[in-house]
Design an enzyme around this catalytic site. Structure first.
Site, PDB file in Angstrom:
ATOM      1  N   LYS A 107       0.814  -1.211   0.000  1.00 10.26           N
ATOM      2  CA  LYS A 107       0.000   0.000   0.000  1.00 10.26           C
ATOM      3  C   LYS A 107       0.848   1.263   0.000  1.00 10.26           C
ATOM      4  O   LYS A 107       0.340   2.348  -0.275  1.00 10.26           O
ATOM      5  CB  LYS A 107      -0.960  -0.017   1.183  1.00 10.26           C
TER       6      LYS A 107
HETATM    7  C1  LIG Z   1      -4.412  -4.615   2.050  1.00 13.34           C
HETATM    8  C2  LIG Z   1      -3.719  -5.909   2.032  1.00 13.34           C
HETATM    9  C3  LIG Z   1      -4.194  -6.983   1.263  1.00 13.34           C
HETATM   10  C4  LIG Z   1      -5.483  -6.887   0.495  1.00 13.34           C
HETATM   11  O1  LIG Z   1      -5.372  -6.039  -0.622  1.00 13.34           O
HETATM   12  P1  LIG Z   1      -6.687  -5.485  -1.344  1.00 13.34           P
HETATM   13  O2  LIG Z   1      -6.191  -4.511  -2.356  1.00 13.34           O
HETATM   14  O3  LIG Z   1      -7.529  -4.843  -0.293  1.00 13.34           O
HETATM   15  O4  LIG Z   1      -7.368  -6.656  -1.958  1.00 13.34           O
HETATM   16  C5  LIG Z   1      -3.448  -8.140   1.234  1.00 13.34           C
HETATM   17  N1  LIG Z   1      -2.319  -8.273   1.960  1.00 13.34           N
HETATM   18  C6  LIG Z   1      -1.839  -7.263   2.708  1.00 13.34           C
HETATM   19  C7  LIG Z   1      -0.604  -7.486   3.499  1.00 13.34           C
HETATM   20  C8  LIG Z   1      -2.515  -6.057   2.762  1.00 13.34           C
HETATM   21  O5  LIG Z   1      -2.030  -5.065   3.522  1.00 13.34           O
END
Ligand SMILES: *Cc1c(COP(=O)(O)O)cnc(C)c1O
Length: 436
Positions: A107
């Site tokens: 993210k």
């Molecule tokens: C946010 C997150 C996900 C899920 O991703 P999405 O885009 O919400 O499907 C998977 N793994 C980790 C470690 C995350 O932080």
């Protein structure tokens, strides 16, 4: 480029409006009016480009009409101050490591891009903008760190009390400055509901300028396409894709990451198959099997960033493929794993290959193990560093095998500053109205 709402009940808006508003007025999610394809020549030579160069080319397809190319280039290059390498795990399975950014989860890419883009757009405003973000763990830290110290922007991070790991909490609840952590007595879905309600509340929006930094924001989810293109380039560079098809497996919760992958696919990126890997929150898995989409309350798992009962980006996938279950179930194959299975996979992969998956990445890995056939090459997204889930990981492979990276231990030293609220919208609203 104009952006329309998935509900199609409100006029199209500019990129700036889509980014600042986050959610469309009719509660839909914004979608770009068109997806521009690359010429096949681009893919013939892509291995000669760096990650930043590739990302800039991709960003021009999304944002090139709306932002001067030199500025866009600065935003992209400044966002990607870290690598997203592809690492071999087995003969046919590779890991796309997305944890080399400041908060060690994928993210960081979208959050850093969005902070820079918003800052650019806000150059023209004097009013403070308030970013509301609901997090199941990693979004909050990525957004908080992406925006920390940015003038004119205040970030409120809403997170479910007791449901994020200590290390995750320390990454957004110790920062202070323009970051406020709100601990909500409820689930992630409650946090998400509070944020959505705030955007739809007329009185709040009159008083405060509000925006979202969840993956519903186009400035967060579209840049995630960058690393799919780069992963393809890096595999191709190593001669791995010469005669072999690529299958990409995405550990999924709110579906922002995989939706960005589907955009990359529709832009021409040669991926043979996408896999959506769920934990026990198997709403999408079930939809693919039955054609019925039945959101429900999320349950807690060891892959907690995927504990989502109503994945917000699902409507984007429906929109992209015109609500056709037939098309969607061709584009996506679904797999799901229980906690017991996830732990067993982490252990198995570590024992057999010495590669340490985190609980989310493990779902992605295992789906490939089950799905791959013939000479196919699999790539799973390793979405966060395993040390972010210390307790679970220590339980599985033993504390001696989990090393805390310096980047993470720095956060752990800070003091927690957060405000406890119940999950009633009125209480949240009152708090926001009071100001900081
Ligand atoms: C946010 C997150 C996900 C899920 O991703 P999405 O885009 O919400 O499907 C998977 N793994 C980790 C470690 C995350 O932080």
């Amino acid at each position: 480029m104009k952006y329309y709402s998935t509900n199609k009940n409100t006029p199209e808006v500019s990129l700036k409006e889509a980014v600042v508003k986050g959610l469309a007025a009719d509660k839909g999610l914004f979608m770009p009016e068109r997806i521009e394809k690359f010429e096949s020549l681009f893919f013939d030579n892509i291995q000669n480009l760096s990650f930043q160069e590739i990302a800039f080319e991709v960003s021009k397809k999304f944002f090139g009409d709306d932002i001067h190319h030199e500025i866009l280039k600065d935003i992209v290059y400044d966002t990607l101050q870290f690598d997203c390498p592809v690492v071999k795990v087995t003969d046919s399975i590779y890991s796309l490591e997305l944890f080399h950014g400041p908060t060690m989860a994928f993210k960081d890419v979208g959050a850093r891009f969005m902070a820079r883009l918003l800052n650019y757009f806000l150059g023209e405003h004097d009013k403070q903008i308030n970013v509301l973000v609901a997090t199941s763990g990693d979004t909050g830290s990525a957004v908080a760190n992406g925006f920390l110290g940015v003038d004119g922007i205040h970030v409120y991070v809403l997170y479910p009390k007791g449901k994020v790991s200590k290390i995750q909490e320390s990454q957004f609840a110790t920062l202070g400055k323009n970051i406020t952590a709100l601990e909500i007595e409820g689930t992630f879905d409650d946090c998400q509901r509070l944020v959505k309600s705030a955007f739809l509340d007329a009185e709040l929006n009159e008083k405060l300028m509000l925006t979202s930094a969840n993956s519903i924001n186009v400035a967060r989810f579209l840049p995630q396409a960058f690393y799919y293109f780069n992963a393809f380039a890096r595999l191709k560079e190593q001669g791995i894709l010469e005669n072999n098809d690529l299958v990409v497996s995405v550990p999924s919760g709110n579906l922002g990451n995989i939706t960005a992958g589907l955009f990359a696919l529709e832009m021409g990126l040669p991926i043979k198959q996408f896999i959506v890997a769920n934990n026990s929150n198997d709403i999408v898995f079930k939809y693919l099997e039955t054609g019925k989409y039945q959101p429900r309350k999320s349950v807690e798992t060891v892959a907690n960033a995927m504990d989502v009962g109503e994945p917000s980006n699902f409507v984007r996938i429906l929109d992209l493929y015109k609500n056709s279950h037939k098309t969607i179930s061709k584009k996506l194959k679904g797999f799901r794993y229980s906690d017991t299975e996830i732990k067993a996979v982490v252990k198995k992969v570590y024992n057999e290959t010495n590669y340490l998956c985190d609980p989310h990445g493990a779902c992605g890995f295992e789906a490939l193990s089950e799905y791959l056939s013939g000479t196919q090459i699999g790539l799973f997204l390793e979405t966060a560093h395993p040390a972010k889930f210390t307790n679970t990981m220590e339980e599985i492979v033993g504390a001696e095998n989990i090393k805390m990276p310096e980047k993470l231990s720095v956060f752990m030293k800070g003091d927690k500053i957060s405000k406890l609220l119940n999950s009633e919208f009125n209480e949240f609203k009152k708090y926001l109205m009071k100001g900081v």
